[in-house]
Design a protein around this motif. Structure first.
Motif, PDB file in Angstrom:
ATOM      1  N   ALA A  28      80.687 137.816  31.911  1.00 13.06           N
ATOM      2  CA  ALA A  28      80.462 138.701  30.763  1.00 13.06           C
ATOM      3  C   ALA A  28      81.451 138.416  29.643  1.00 13.06           C
ATOM      4  CB  ALA A  28      80.584 140.158  31.203  1.00 13.06           C
ATOM      5  N   GLY A  29      80.916 138.303  28.415  1.00 16.84           N
ATOM      6  CA  GLY A  29      81.754 138.095  27.252  1.00 16.84           C
ATOM      7  C   GLY A  29      82.228 136.684  27.045  1.00 16.84           C
ATOM      8  N   LYS A  30      81.868 135.759  27.949  1.00 20.62           N
ATOM      9  CA  LYS A  30      82.296 134.376  27.809  1.00 20.62           C
ATOM     10  C   LYS A  30      81.251 133.576  27.049  1.00 20.62           C
ATOM     11  CE  LYS A  30      85.726 135.654  30.336  1.00 20.62           C
ATOM     12  NZ  LYS A  30      85.355 137.072  30.426  1.00 20.62           N
ATOM     13  N   SER A  31      81.649 132.443  26.509  1.00 19.84           N
ATOM     14  CA  SER A  31      80.777 131.608  25.689  1.00 19.84           C
ATOM     15  C   SER A  31      79.451 131.336  26.391  1.00 19.84           C
ATOM     16  CB  SER A  31      81.477 130.289  25.374  1.00 19.84           C
ATOM     17  OG  SER A  31      80.634 129.437  24.629  1.00 19.84           O
ATOM     18  N   THR A  32      78.357 131.652  25.711  1.00 16.53           N
ATOM     19  CA  THR A  32      77.013 131.495  26.264  1.00 16.53           C
ATOM     20  C   THR A  32      76.176 130.652  25.321  1.00 16.53           C
ATOM     21  OG1 THR A  32      77.133 133.627  27.413  1.00 16.53           O
ATOM     22  CG2 THR A  32      74.951 132.705  27.028  1.00 16.53           C
ATOM     23  N   SER A  33      75.618 129.574  25.841  1.00 16.82           N
ATOM     24  CA  SER A  33      74.752 128.695  25.048  1.00 16.82           C
ATOM     25  C   SER A  33      73.319 128.836  25.525  1.00 16.82           C
ATOM     26  CB  SER A  33      75.197 127.230  25.192  1.00 16.82           C
ATOM     27  OG  SER A  33      76.506 127.043  24.702  1.00 16.82           O
ATOM     28  N   VAL A  34      72.386 128.851  24.579  1.00 14.34           N
ATOM     29  CA  VAL A  34      70.964 128.972  24.874  1.00 14.34           C
ATOM     30  C   VAL A  34      70.266 127.704  24.402  1.00 14.34           C
ATOM     31  CG1 VAL A  34      68.861 130.301  24.483  1.00 14.34           C
ATOM     32  CG2 VAL A  34      71.052 131.484  24.678  1.00 14.34           C
ATOM     33  N   PHE A  35      69.526 127.071  25.305  1.00  9.41           N
ATOM     34  CA  PHE A  35      68.757 125.871  24.985  1.00  9.41           C
ATOM     35  C   PHE A  35      67.274 126.217  25.065  1.00  9.41           C
ATOM     36  CE2 PHE A  35      72.689 124.719  27.088  1.00  9.41           C
ATOM     37  CZ  PHE A  35      73.224 123.731  26.270  1.00  9.41           C
ATOM     38  N   MET A  36      66.506 125.860  24.042  1.00  4.85           N
ATOM     39  CA  MET A  36      65.086 126.158  24.042  1.00  4.85           C
ATOM     40  C   MET A  36      64.285 124.865  24.003  1.00  4.85           C
ATOM     41  SD  MET A  36      62.856 128.712  21.576  1.00  4.85           S
ATOM     42  CE  MET A  36      63.968 130.078  21.890  1.00  4.85           C
ATOM     43  N   ARG A  37      63.429 124.710  24.981  1.00  2.00           N
ATOM     44  CA  ARG A  37      62.592 123.521  25.117  1.00  2.00           C
ATOM     45  C   ARG A  37      63.412 122.230  25.065  1.00  2.00           C
ATOM     46  NH1 ARG A  37      56.594 124.507  22.365  1.00  2.00           N
ATOM     47  NH2 ARG A  37      55.891 125.905  24.023  1.00  2.00           N
ATOM     48  N   GLY A  38      64.574 122.251  25.668  1.00  2.00           N
ATOM     49  CA  GLY A  38      65.378 121.060  25.819  1.00  2.00           C
ATOM     50  C   GLY A  38      66.166 120.628  24.608  1.00  2.00           C
ATOM     51  N   THR A  39      66.064 121.332  23.498  1.00  3.63           N
ATOM     52  CA  THR A  39      66.818 120.969  22.303  1.00  3.63           C
ATOM     53  C   THR A  39      68.251 121.480  22.431  1.00  3.63           C
ATOM     54  OG1 THR A  39      66.133 122.970  21.121  1.00  3.63           O
ATOM     55  CG2 THR A  39      64.715 121.019  20.905  1.00  3.63           C
ATOM     56  N   GLU A  40      69.079 121.149  21.439  1.00  7.55           N
ATOM     57  CA  GLU A  40      70.486 121.542  21.490  1.00  7.55           C
ATOM     58  C   GLU A  40      70.637 123.063  21.328  1.00  7.55           C
ATOM     59  OE1 GLU A  40      73.145 119.629  22.055  1.00  7.55           O
ATOM     60  OE2 GLU A  40      71.901 117.849  22.319  1.00  7.55           O
ATOM     61  N   SER A  41      71.810 123.562  21.728  1.00 10.34           N
ATOM     62  CA  SER A  41      72.042 125.001  21.659  1.00 10.34           C
ATOM     63  C   SER A  41      72.119 125.504  20.216  1.00 10.34           C
ATOM     64  CB  SER A  41      73.329 125.368  22.405  1.00 10.34           C
ATOM     65  OG  SER A  41      74.442 124.682  21.864  1.00 10.34           O
ATOM     66  N   ASP A  42      72.413 124.619  19.249  1.00 16.03           N
ATOM     67  CA  ASP A  42      72.422 125.050  17.845  1.00 16.03           C
ATOM     68  C   ASP A  42      71.120 124.699  17.139  1.00 16.03           C
ATOM     69  OD1 ASP A  42      72.772 122.324  17.745  1.00 16.03           O
ATOM     70  OD2 ASP A  42      74.511 122.363  16.416  1.00 16.03           O
ATOM     71  N   HIS A  43      70.092 124.373  17.917  1.00 17.19           N
ATOM     72  CA  HIS A  43      68.762 124.095  17.355  1.00 17.19           C
ATOM     73  C   HIS A  43      67.854 125.316  17.434  1.00 17.19           C
ATOM     74  CE1 HIS A  43      69.096 119.428  17.942  1.00 17.19           C
ATOM     75  NE2 HIS A  43      69.888 119.905  16.996  1.00 17.19           N
ATOM     76  N   ILE A  44      68.440 126.489  17.639  1.00 18.83           N
ATOM     77  CA  ILE A  44      67.687 127.744  17.664  1.00 18.83           C
ATOM     78  C   ILE A  44      68.129 128.591  16.485  1.00 18.83           C
ATOM     79  CG2 ILE A  44      67.182 129.843  18.967  1.00 18.83           C
ATOM     80  CD1 ILE A  44      67.861 128.326  21.508  1.00 18.83           C
TER      81      ILE A  44
END
Length: 611
Positions: free
Chosen positions: A84-100
């Motif tokens: 909880a509260g730690k850095s969390t990255s989200v990947f959508m359809r295999g793209t980079e985490s900053d591609h959302i």
């Protein structure tokens, strides 16, 4: 990875699921979405692949973070660095985490320096619903929307008179949570105010060493605290003018393991407003303006180390023209200014982007058609043109065919361009092309959808070990499959989905042919819920994710895992509920980022009051 694995596993899953779910389904009310086209439509009629998570879903799942909600959503992978509260990255359809692209109440959010959105610091008690649109949307929103869009809406209030709400709970790892709210909604106006807090002692975030993981050895508990509040109000005048304003502020303090910094004081703030008006029947105007902040003060022990504060101002003007019974033309323009305030000496600390776009939605002889085109003029990168096209056709009364194409781009972040000593001011924006084919339908036994897609990304930004700076050295080809089935069997509501991913590095470097890091190649989620009589509800969630790699070189593999959660609810009376859940019932040990721990078996209980 074998090229035939995606369709083979998909067919097996579909055949098994359809035979199991051959029962009468409970068809729920169709949710209305606005993110896919920037106009209101039902999720069922959308040509895009969408998932809608409502407030009822949040409370039914007893989710305690956005990470809880998004884990196992079709096409979504999560990487978390220690709880909880730690850095969390989200990947959508295999793209980079900053591609959302991430928005809160129509306002773009995220850090202009890192390019990331602090999902871990967005309070779940402030959320009314989340719309997730998979696939490129740069032709409507500009930079960032290569993988898709996640749009978070704060709570708007229930209909009726003045209504309070209250929740308080606690559980394992010394965790306490609470929220309180007040809402009122009438025929013309609405108001919602909400405040929430969370505190947890946590667990040891990292089991790394001086040469791996967090590059230190700190076997202590890494806690997290957050206090947040939001307000949303609106009014619809007699002449049809509608105004809506929202505000959210979240402040947190998180501890983690690290040799340079191991503590951060974080804050996110979003302030926005919308005005809607129709001067004539066929023309509707939407004016949206807002400011988002992302602040981070970083410490090593008690010693201050750095500050990264970013401000994003946005203004959007949308014009919807109804050209006929089955035609809608949307013409709009966007303004965005990003500004950085940091203890680091960025040689450039602000930039502006202007965008203009048009979208045409039409139905011609049962063919649903969507065409969109956008031009962006960036202060640094000049002109970018993106486009999109969608097609839908009802093969039968209950089965629909779909196809989509979209181009997209992502501008480099301020860190990638200007961070002293570790940046490259000559970077180009990343570009992508995506193709998608799918079908969705409904039957007596339930609802289902199937989608296959392929995305090519050019000029992918990655760290160049030769220069110790980012460079446009990589290309990627991503293929995937998503299948979703929802049904009801003997009072049990089942929702299941399967995601298969083949995210391949296509660069000319040594990593060519490797799997892109921190993306699970297989993901399966099954939710089951049932109410027993008047007072009891039971639910369970099974999540299984396949192996993934932690690095571009594919030398560090993270094992697959299966996690099983149980939840229960007791309805004390009309207004009071007692909820409890056991997460990770079988105490599965797993990592979504190498050396960073995830919660073991843990318990949480909460009492809720909602008139």
């Amino acid at each position: 990875m074998q090229k035939c694995r995606l369709p083979a596993v998909a067919v097996l899953w579909l055949g098994t699921a359809s035979s199991v779910f051959a029962a009468t389904a409970n068809h729920q009310e169709k949710p209305v979405i606005v993110t896919a086209t920037r106009t209101a439509q039902t999720a069922e009629s959308s040509l895009a692949s969408v998932t809608v998570i409502t407030r009822a879903d949040i409370e039914r799942q007893q989710a305690r973070s956005i990470q809880d909600l998004l884990r196992g959503v079709p096409g979504v992978s999560i990487s978390n660095s220690g709880g909880a509260g730690k850095s969390t990255s989200v990947f959508m359809r295999g793209t980079e985490s900053d591609h959302i692209l991430v928005m809160i109440d129509n306002i773009k959010v995220g850090s202009a320096t890192s390019g990331a959105t602090a999902f871990e610091n967005i309070p779940i008690e402030q959320i009314e619903r989340i719309e997730i649109v998979r696939g490129p949307r740069s032709s409507l929103y500009g930079s960032e929307a290569i993988g898709g869009v996640i749009h978070i809406f704060t709570r708007k209030g229930d209909s009726g008179g003045l209504k309070p709400n209250f929740g308080f709970g606690g559980g394992t790892y010394g965790t306490l949570e609470g929220s309180v709210g007040l809402s009122q909604r009438g025929a013309q106006g609405w108001l919602n105010m909400n405040a929430s807090g969370i505190g947890t002692k946590g667990f040891n975030a990292c089991t790394g060493s001086d040469t791996a993981g967090c590059f230190t050895h700190e076997p202590d508990r890494d806690g997290y605290r957050n206090v947040a509040g939001s307000m949303r109000a609106g009014y619809r005048f007699q002449n049809g003018l509608e105004i809506d304003a929202s505000f959210m502020h979240s402040a947190g303090k998180t501890e983690f393991d690290g040799s340079f910094v191991n503590k951060a004081v974080l804050a996110q703030q979003v302030l926005g407003g919308t005005a809607r008006y129709s001067p004539v029947d066929f023309w509707r105007i939407n004016l949206i303006a807002g400011r988002s902040r992302d602040d981070s003060d970083n410490f090593l022990g008690t010693a201050f180390q750095s500050r990264f504060n970013t401000i994003r101002d946005t203004v959007t003007l949308l014009n919807d023209f109804t050209l006929g019974k089955n035609q809608l033309l949307t013409v709009g323009t966007d303004y965005q200014n990003d500004h950085v305030k940091s203890t680091e000496a960025f040689i450039v600390n602000s930039r502006t982007n202007w965008g203009a776009f048009a979208q045409h939605q039409a139905t011609v002889a049962k063919h649903d058609i969507l065409l969109s085109l956008r031009h962006d003029d960036n202060q640094q990168f000049g002109s970018r043109v993106t486009g999109g096209a969608g097609w839908g056709y009802p093969l039968t009364e209950n089965i629909r065919l779909l196809a989509n194409f979209g181009s997209a781009f992502k501008s480099p972040t301020f860190n990638e361009l200007y961070f002293p000593g570790f940046s490259n001011p000559n970077l180009r924006p990343e570009d992508s092309r995506s193709y998608e084919f799918g079908t969705r339908g409904k039957a007596d036994w339930g609802n289902w959808s199937l989608n296959v897609y392929e995305t090519h990304i050019l000029h992918l930004i990655a760290f160049d070990a030769n220069t110790f700076a980012p460079a446009n050295i990589d290309q990627a080809r991503i293929r995937g499959f998503e299948g979703v089935i929802s049904t009801q069997i003997k009072g049990w509501q089942f929702n299941t989905n399967l995601s298969l991913l083949d995210p391949v590095n296509r660069s000319s470097e040594l990593n060519r042919g490797n799997i892109l890091p921190r993306r699970a190649e297989q993901s399966f989620r099954l939710d089951a819920d049932r109410q027993f009589g008047q007072y009891y509800k039971l639910g369970a969630m099974l999540l299984a994710e396949g192996e993934r790699y932690d690095d571009l070189a594919n030398t560090r593999k993270l094992d697959s895992y299966v996690k099983f959660d149980l939840r229960a609810e007791y309805i004390l009376n009309k207004h009071w509920r007692l909820q409890g859940r056991i997460e990770n019932l079988f105490n599965e040990r797993y990592e979504t980022a190498a050396f960073f721990n995830q919660p073991g078996r843990n318990f949480f209980a909460m009492v809720r009051y909602q008139p």
